[in-house]
Design a protein around this motif. Sequence first.
Motif, PDB file in Angstrom:
ATOM      1  N   TRP A 342       4.944  -1.343 -13.896  1.00 57.73           N
ATOM      2  CA  TRP A 342       5.053  -1.574 -12.444  1.00 57.73           C
ATOM      3  C   TRP A 342       3.704  -1.337 -11.774  1.00 57.73           C
ATOM      4  O   TRP A 342       3.300  -2.092 -10.889  1.00 57.73           O
ATOM      5  N   ARG A 343       3.019  -0.264 -12.182  1.00 55.17           N
ATOM      6  CA  ARG A 343       1.726   0.017 -11.570  1.00 55.17           C
ATOM      7  C   ARG A 343       0.717  -1.117 -11.851  1.00 55.17           C
ATOM      8  O   ARG A 343      -0.095  -1.474 -11.015  1.00 55.17           O
ATOM      9  N   ARG A 344       0.794  -1.684 -13.049  1.00 53.70           N
ATOM     10  CA  ARG A 344      -0.151  -2.758 -13.379  1.00 53.70           C
ATOM     11  C   ARG A 344       0.139  -4.044 -12.618  1.00 53.70           C
ATOM     12  O   ARG A 344      -0.751  -4.844 -12.366  1.00 53.70           O
ATOM     13  N   THR A 345       1.367  -4.239 -12.262  1.00 55.71           N
ATOM     14  CA  THR A 345       1.748  -5.533 -11.672  1.00 55.71           C
ATOM     15  C   THR A 345       2.026  -5.460 -10.176  1.00 55.71           C
ATOM     16  O   THR A 345       2.455  -6.445  -9.585  1.00 55.71           O
ATOM     17  N   ASN A 346       1.739  -4.365  -9.525  1.00 54.19           N
ATOM     18  CA  ASN A 346       2.027  -4.204  -8.097  1.00 54.19           C
ATOM     19  C   ASN A 346       0.775  -4.580  -7.302  1.00 54.19           C
ATOM     20  O   ASN A 346      -0.193  -3.818  -7.262  1.00 54.19           O
ATOM     21  N   PRO A 347       0.727  -5.788  -6.628  1.00 55.19           N
ATOM     22  CA  PRO A 347      -0.485  -6.258  -5.925  1.00 55.19           C
ATOM     23  C   PRO A 347      -0.886  -5.332  -4.795  1.00 55.19           C
ATOM     24  O   PRO A 347      -2.065  -5.076  -4.572  1.00 55.19           O
ATOM     25  N   GLU A 348       0.073  -4.835  -4.034  1.00 53.94           N
ATOM     26  CA  GLU A 348      -0.260  -3.998  -2.893  1.00 53.94           C
ATOM     27  C   GLU A 348      -0.940  -2.724  -3.349  1.00 53.94           C
ATOM     28  O   GLU A 348      -1.934  -2.279  -2.777  1.00 53.94           O
ATOM     29  N   ALA A 349      -0.368  -2.109  -4.378  1.00 49.99           N
ATOM     30  CA  ALA A 349      -0.959  -0.867  -4.879  1.00 49.99           C
ATOM     31  C   ALA A 349      -2.358  -1.129  -5.421  1.00 49.99           C
ATOM     32  O   ALA A 349      -3.273  -0.329  -5.238  1.00 49.99           O
ATOM     33  N   ARG A 350      -2.525  -2.319  -6.101  1.00 51.82           N
ATOM     34  CA  ARG A 350      -3.829  -2.653  -6.665  1.00 51.82           C
ATOM     35  C   ARG A 350      -4.845  -2.852  -5.532  1.00 51.82           C
ATOM     36  O   ARG A 350      -5.988  -2.381  -5.615  1.00 51.82           O
ATOM     37  N   ALA A 351      -4.420  -3.505  -4.466  1.00 48.41           N
ATOM     38  CA  ALA A 351      -5.326  -3.759  -3.342  1.00 48.41           C
ATOM     39  C   ALA A 351      -5.742  -2.455  -2.676  1.00 48.41           C
ATOM     40  O   ALA A 351      -6.901  -2.249  -2.320  1.00 48.41           O
ATOM     41  N   ARG A 352      -4.759  -1.540  -2.510  1.00 50.47           N
ATOM     42  CA  ARG A 352      -5.077  -0.262  -1.889  1.00 50.47           C
ATOM     43  C   ARG A 352      -6.065   0.517  -2.751  1.00 50.47           C
ATOM     44  O   ARG A 352      -7.004   1.117  -2.246  1.00 50.47           O
ATOM     45  N   ALA A 353      -5.837   0.446  -4.055  1.00 51.69           N
ATOM     46  CA  ALA A 353      -6.738   1.168  -4.961  1.00 51.69           C
ATOM     47  C   ALA A 353      -8.146   0.569  -4.911  1.00 51.69           C
ATOM     48  O   ALA A 353      -9.142   1.293  -4.889  1.00 51.69           O
ATOM     49  N   ALA A 354      -8.225  -0.776  -4.882  1.00 51.51           N
ATOM     50  CA  ALA A 354      -9.536  -1.436  -4.854  1.00 51.51           C
ATOM     51  C   ALA A 354     -10.270  -1.141  -3.550  1.00 51.51           C
ATOM     52  O   ALA A 354     -11.481  -0.874  -3.519  1.00 51.51           O
ATOM     53  N   GLY A 355      -9.513  -1.174  -2.407  1.00 53.38           N
ATOM     54  CA  GLY A 355     -10.128  -0.888  -1.106  1.00 53.38           C
ATOM     55  C   GLY A 355     -10.680   0.525  -1.049  1.00 53.38           C
ATOM     56  O   GLY A 355     -11.790   0.760  -0.550  1.00 53.38           O
TER      57      GLY A 355
END
Length: 409
Positions: A342-355
Amino acid sequence: MSSDPWGRVDETGTVYVRTADGEKVVGSWQAGTPEEALAYFERKYEGLVVEIGLLERRVRTTDLAAKDAQTAIEHLRTQVDEHHAVGDLDALRVRLDKLVSTVDSRREERKAQKAKQTDEARAAKDALVTEAEELAQSDQWRSAGERLRALVDIWKGLPRLDRKSDDELWHRFSHARSAFSKRRKAHFASLDAQREDARKVKEKLVAEAESLSKSTDWGPTAARYRELMENWKAAGRAQRESEDDLWNRFRGAQDVFFAARSEVFAERDAEQVENLKLKEELADEAEKLVPITDLKAARAAFRSLNERWEAIGHVPRDARPKVEGRMHAVERAVQEAEEGEWRRTNPEARARAAGLTGQLQAAVDKLRGQIDAARAQGNNAKADKLSRELEGRQALLDQALKGLEEFGG
């Protein structure tokens, strides 16, 4: 005329005896010779000697009463004083006087002995009364009762005292026995009442126990039987004949129930042992899914295994934690794999982490530029302060970068 050392006969036939007070007339003898007269009265003297000797022996060797001995002495003294015998009458008087002294001495001895016996009897009866009054307060009904009966026998064997003393002591002794008997009677009357109450309580307990004997509600009924047993113990004992009968009925009702329960539980235990074997086989299959390489396939396989697991039923209580723990371990592995996916495939979480990572990287770069400028200006204090701030921001950046890697980029 004829004579001997202690007497003589004159020519008229008068017989005399010699004493310390002079001659005394013994009697007259006309029937024979003077020698025959002296012999006759000497025989009478010998008879007195024999009688006095016998009396001396009786006083010395028997318990002849002093009164009787004194009467016998006076009788013999009268015969001696009447001097109708020829012999040493003064010696007989001396023997009689000595015998009187002996009798008086024996009388005093017996009086002292009787006084001593009376004192001993009084002390013994005082002790019996004291013990009886102590026993009157005892709660040891059997032993105290037996001892009081023994004290009565001891009392009967003791000499009587004067009427007033004996009656007073006997009154106290008898009162103590009566007080004990009254207390014992009251105790056993109370005990009988308690036992009757216990019988009534136990009748009710037996009735309930018998009504439960056919129950198949095993857990609650077994618990109720335990409560009934506690109530039984708390009720106390009934009369012996009732107690034995009630207990046999109570125990019999329990035996019927627990025998039926044991039979059912034996069948259940056999079934649960078989269930354990089946669940251990499923646990073996489940453990082969770990480590998880194909989450979708592992999830479907575990779901199927879990459905079969739930359909099997209970296992023995002591084996349950181990076998269920094995399945839970596999279940946790599946859940952890799902969370990672889930963590790998969650776009919102990925975007927050990248930001967040970008912001931290910009802050780190800015601080480095400020540190270089401060050192170029020779402001080392400011450069050191900015360096410490940089260490904190760099740690946050490293942590953010690690989180971003979990998303696969």
